[in-house]
Scaffold this motif. Structure first.
Motif, short mmCIF file in Angstrom:
data_model
loop_
_atom_site.label_atom_id
_atom_site.label_comp_id
_atom_site.label_asym_id
_atom_site.label_seq_id
_atom_site.Cartn_x
_atom_site.Cartn_y
_atom_site.Cartn_z
N LEU A 44 0.82 -1.21 0.00
CA LEU A 44 0.00 0.00 0.00
C LEU A 44 0.86 1.26 0.00
O LEU A 44 0.54 2.26 -0.66
CB LEU A 44 -0.93 0.00 1.22
N TRP A 45 1.98 1.23 0.74
CA TRP A 45 2.89 2.38 0.74
C TRP A 45 3.44 2.62 -0.67
O TRP A 45 3.52 3.77 -1.12
CB TRP A 45 4.03 2.14 1.73
N ALA A 46 3.82 1.55 -1.36
CA ALA A 46 4.33 1.70 -2.73
C ALA A 46 3.25 2.26 -3.66
O ALA A 46 3.53 3.08 -4.55
CB ALA A 46 4.83 0.35 -3.24
N TYR A 47 2.00 1.83 -3.43
CA TYR A 47 0.89 2.34 -4.25
C TYR A 47 0.74 3.85 -4.07
O TYR A 47 0.66 4.61 -5.04
CB TYR A 47 -0.40 1.62 -3.85
N TYR A 48 0.69 4.29 -2.82
CA TYR A 48 0.55 5.73 -2.56
C TYR A 48 1.79 6.51 -2.99
O TYR A 48 1.68 7.67 -3.42
CB TYR A 48 0.28 5.97 -1.07
N THR A 49 2.96 5.90 -2.91
CA THR A 49 4.18 6.56 -3.40
C THR A 49 4.08 6.81 -4.89
O THR A 49 4.39 7.91 -5.38
CB THR A 49 5.41 5.69 -3.08
N GLY A 50 3.66 5.81 -5.65
CA GLY A 50 3.49 5.99 -7.09
C GLY A 50 2.46 7.05 -7.41
O GLY A 50 2.65 7.88 -8.32
N LEU A 51 1.38 7.06 -6.66
CA LEU A 51 0.33 8.06 -6.87
C LEU A 51 0.86 9.48 -6.66
O LEU A 51 0.68 10.37 -7.50
CB LEU A 51 -0.83 7.77 -5.91
#
Length: 420
Positions: A44-51
């Motif tokens: 989830l952290w990687a998802y929000y980082t990409g966003l």
């Protein structure tokens, strides 16, 4: 859930040598189960980082790993003395840190307009899924290499006891400059490269990529020389205490030297893979990564006998070199423009400045710093290395120095002109 349930089988597959020690095996299974929720938190952290990166916001995602490290340090100080076994306290600290670094990003994403909304179909989702498959396979290819190295390193009768830890410590030291400059530069440049690719501006794309390669090389090449020349002192001063014996220092510093040999290639691979992703080509990096992993495995099996743990590190560096070269040639064919020629002069000058720095640091260590305390000798050595490299780069007129000089408003005339 599957990882927690299958932890014993996972440990047997990834570290078969541990089965000979029931206590070590049981502890590894317990830690695997405790840490498996990390997959969800980091995902989830990687998802929000990409966003957030796609919206040109880099600061908070970049601070996430620092928060994770603070939580780990706090866990060592607070929980490790209070739990049995103490290492469980560190595992709990990792989970807490991962949760905090995720919690930092969610409010920022909401302020930027992000909202969860259930939709059965979305064209963007379809495009992402099409690109995601090869990237997932690429990540799996890399992890397969890590798993095989861990399995081979766990065979203590061949490589020596403690090889798994030696590879881990050495790899952490190599990953520091790579994460700070190689991975971070590739990640930060991805939105710009993607925009240029989307507009069909391949000339601008090429120029941006060349500048990025030169800038990353300006930091990674001296880091490589420093880690290779000073592998022994760095490992000794950072780790040699308690259960970390002089023999462990020798094993870890040897692995560090051979890992560092492949650091420039690994950084170049990160940059070029990101450039391919910007072109929406996720298949080429995966195909070439799979090829490199096959070479890595073959070399690991061949080199582990004569070089022991150093053979595993050398195999990884040689495979990284092959991967970087193949990615470079593939990108040159894609752009119909050379990438090596524009950076050649810069790399030669940076390498010369790095060699002078390495020689100076080696002399300084043996002449003055080796007898000092750790908290004095290591910082002085690092700062002296930086100063020596910058002086050598200025004397050799390395153009990339102009970027740093411009930030500090002290750029010499030659640096500005060559930088332009």
């Amino acid at each position: 859930i599957a990882g927690v349930a299958a932890a014993p089988a996972i440990v047997r597959a990834t570290a078969p040598g541990f089965a000979a020690d029931p206590d070590k095996f049981a502890l590894t299974v317990t830690l695997t189960r405790v840490l498996f929720p990390l997959v969800l938190l980091i995902g989830l952290w990687a998802y929000y980082t990409g966003l957030l990166n796609s919206l040109q916001h880099f600061v908070a995602p970049a601070l996430g790993p620092a928060v994770l490290n603070v939580a780990m340090i706090a866990a060592i100080v607070w929980w490790v003395p209070r739990l049995e076994p103490g290492i469980l306290g560190l595992a709990v600290g990792v989970l807490v840190g991962a949760g905090v670094q995720l919690a930092m990003l969610i409010p920022l994403a909401r302020r930027r307009g992000f909202r969860w909304k259930w939709r059965w179909r979305h064209p963007g989702t379809t495009e992402v899924l099409n690109l995601l498959g090869p990237r997932t396979a690429g990540a799996g290819v890399y992890q397969a290499s890590v798993v095989i190295h861990t399995a081979l390193a766990s065979l203590g009768t061949i490589v020596g006891e403690g090889a798994v830890a030696a590879l881990y410590f050495a790899n952490r030291l190599v990953q520091l400059p790579l994460a700070l400059f190689g991975t971070a530069s590739a990640q930060a440049s991805l939105p710009s490269l993607s925009e240029q690719a989307a507009h069909g501006d391949l000339r601008g794309f090429h120029d941006t990529l060349v500048g990025l390669i030169r800038l990353v090389g300006f930091v990674i090449v001296p880091s490589t020389i420093g880690l290779m020349v000073l592998a022994g002192p760095i490992v000794e001063r950072l780790f040699e205490r308690g259960a970390f014996t002089p023999a462990a220092t020798v094993m870890t510093s040897g692995a560090l030297l051979y890992y560092a040999l492949g650091l420039p290639a690994y950084a170049l691979s990160k940059v070029l893979s990101g450039a391919f992703y910007a072109l929406k080509d996720t298949r080429t990096p995966v195909r070439l990564a799979a090829e490199a992993v096959a070479v890595n495995i073959l070399l690991s099996v061949l080199l582990i006998w004569p070089l022991r743990v150093n053979g595993l590190a050398l195999a990884a560096s040689l495979a990284n070199g092959l991967n970087a070269w193949r990615l470079l040639r593939a990108m040159e064919r894609r752009l119909q423009e050379p990438l090596l020629v524009p950076v050649r002069q810069s790399v030669v000058r940076v390498a010369a400045a790095s060699a002078l720095m390495g020689l100076g640091c080696w002399v300084l260590w043996h002449a003055a710093l080796a007898s000092l305390r750790t908290w004095v000798s290591l910082p002085v050595l690092v700062l002296s290395g930086v100063a020596l490299f910058l002086l050598a780069a200025a004397a050799l007129r390395v153009a990339e120095l102009s970027l740093i000089s411009r930030w500090l408003n002290v750029a010499p005339r030659w640096a500005l002109s060559e930088g332009e």
